[in-house]
Enzyme design. Structure first.
Site, PDB file in Angstrom:
ATOM      1  CE1 TYR A 141      -3.183  -2.850   0.094  1.00 51.86           C
ATOM      2  CE2 TYR A 141      -3.965  -2.079   2.202  1.00 51.86           C
ATOM      3  CZ  TYR A 141      -4.061  -2.942   1.132  1.00 51.86           C
ATOM      4  OH  TYR A 141      -5.056  -3.886   1.115  1.00 51.86           O
ATOM      5  CE  LYS A 186       0.657 -17.743  -2.333  1.00 47.45           C
ATOM      6  NZ  LYS A 186      -0.191 -18.929  -2.182  1.00 47.45           N
ATOM      7  CG  ASP A 219      -2.734 -20.021  -0.151  1.00 54.24           C
ATOM      8  OD1 ASP A 219      -1.902 -19.790   0.744  1.00 54.24           O
ATOM      9  OD2 ASP A 219      -2.455 -20.713  -1.149  1.00 54.24           O
ATOM     10  CG  ASP A 243      -7.229  -4.011   3.927  1.00 56.82           C
ATOM     11  OD1 ASP A 243      -8.203  -3.887   4.684  1.00 56.82           O
ATOM     12  OD2 ASP A 243      -7.083  -3.319   2.898  1.00 56.82           O
ATOM     13  CG  ASP A 247     -12.987  -6.167   6.137  1.00 58.69           C
ATOM     14  OD1 ASP A 247     -12.527  -5.580   7.147  1.00 58.69           O
ATOM     15  OD2 ASP A 247     -13.661  -5.590   5.263  1.00 58.69           O
TER      16      ASP A 247
END
Ligand code: NAD
Length: 355
Positions: A141, A186, A219, A243, A247
């Protein structure tokens, strides 16, 4: 003790829930003999309307010198037109950057009385009690961005020092809880993730040898959060993975309106806010759930004012109000789910006991 808290109520349901958070903070202070000075400040869309800037200089200056910042929510259709020159969200990003809050804590606890409010099966979510620690000021970001007519790129970059400080904070939290830290990356694909895994392993082995450290690919983490969420204690991850996963995890609890957050780590004050937005669809009706805001006040008491007993007393009050059947309309499907914002906060206040 004496403290000063900056209150940025913001837009939409922000002022409605902030008013109840403030009432609970004042009640705890009165009960325990603390002197807490509250400074309301313009922020977000309301500050654009008043001063043309979502984060006016005077607001930022007052936040910097406060012991903690309590934030309602910002944004709404009024300031979201594609041609808008200045947006409320820009004020929030700037505030986080200026305060240097690199760690975002999001606890997700499923109250026994609300297990049926989740879209997942009650037997999967009952007893969930986890905390996400998301890196907030680095990664993709904030990396270099490039765009031409046919190609675009966003650079993801992390330094060892940025990883060390967030892992240390998450490990300290795990140490104070059940001693289990899950680091999410990852590393089978990304170089930043390989560095993340290496640094995390080193920090935990050297400084927190009693913790159980588990590495998990992002994942697989997305899947296990839905399959066996009870097995998690503290989870630490980089900005974008955090992020998305936070959620996802918020849905375990049944409503966005229930969950608090704390942004910590800078040399200045911590920033405390419910995870929901300004909810323009219900703003002005007095029906928003104030629990996410009230639990954010509890985090403020614990992390910025160093008052863990007071924080726990407020959390217990929320829990016993919910347990006694006090529910707002967002907890749909539950009997009597119709209290107003104020009545829900009244129920919390009448359950509040001196620690
Ligand atoms: P939202 O979180 O505001 O609302 C999503 C849904 O959840 C809505 O149906 C809303 O009614 C409901 N909801 C949210 N909080 C609730 C509460 N306390 N009680 C009961 N129901 C609640 O998300 P959105 O609709 O995508 O965004 C609305 C605005 O908020 C946008 O302008 C967005 O940019 C902004 N936003 C701000 C923040 C922030 O201030 N940190 C965070 C997210 C979104």
């Amino acid at each position: 003790m004496k403290a000063r808290v900056a209150v940025l109520a913001g837009d939409g349901i922000g002022p409605e829930v902030a008013a109840e958070g403030v009432r609970c903070l004042q009640a705890v202070a009165a009960l325990c003999g603390h002197e807490i000075e509250l400074t309301p400040l313009p922020f977000g869309g309301a500050a654009i309307d008043a001063a043309g800037d979502p984060l006016p200089d005077a607001t930022l200056a007052a936040c910097r010198t406060a012991d903690a910042v309590l934030l309602g929510a910002i944004g709404g259709p009024k300031w979201s037109a594609p041609e808008a020159r200045v947006r409320p969200e820009a004020g929030l990003l700037r505030l986080r950057r200026e305060l240097g809050t690199f760690a975002n804590l999001r606890p997700v606890a499923v109250h026994a009385a609300l297990a049926d409010a989740s879209t997942l099966k009650a037997e999967v979510v009952r007893g969930v009690d986890l905390v996400f620690v998301r890196e907030l000021t680095g990664g993709i970001y904030f990396g270099e961005k490039h765009r031409d007519a046919t190609r675009a790129s966003d650079v993801c970059s992390y330094s060892a020092a940025e990883i060390e400080r967030i892992v240390r904070l998450a490990a300290q939290l795990a140490q104070a809880r059940r001693g289990h830290l899950t680091s999410i990356d990852k590393s089978n694909v990304l170089e930043t993730s390989r560095l993340w895994r290496e640094v995390t392993t080193r920090v935990v082995q050297q400084e927190f040898p009693h913790l159980t450290l588990e590495h998990m690919l992002v994942d697989a983490a997305a899947m296990h959060l839905m399959r066996r969420p009870r097995d998690f204690d503290v989870l630490v991850t980089e900005n974008m993975f955090g992020d998305i996963l936070t959620d996802e995890a918020s849905m375990l609890a049944g409503s966005l309106g229930l969950l608090p957050s704390a942004s910590l780590g800078g040399s200045g004050p911590g920033l405390y806010e419910p995870i929901h937005g300004s909810a323009p669809d219900i703003a002005g009706r007095g029906i928003a759930n104030p629990c996410g805001m009230i639990l954010s006040v509890a985090l403020l008491l614990r992390h910025s004012l160093r008052l863990p007993a007071e924080a726990a007393a407020l959390e217990r009050a929320v829990s016993s109000a919910l347990g006694a059947g006090a529910h707002t309309a967002d907890l749909a499907g539950l009997p009597g789910a119709s209290l107003s914002t104020r009545a829900m906060a009244d129920a919390v206040l009448s359950s509040l006991r001196r620690p």
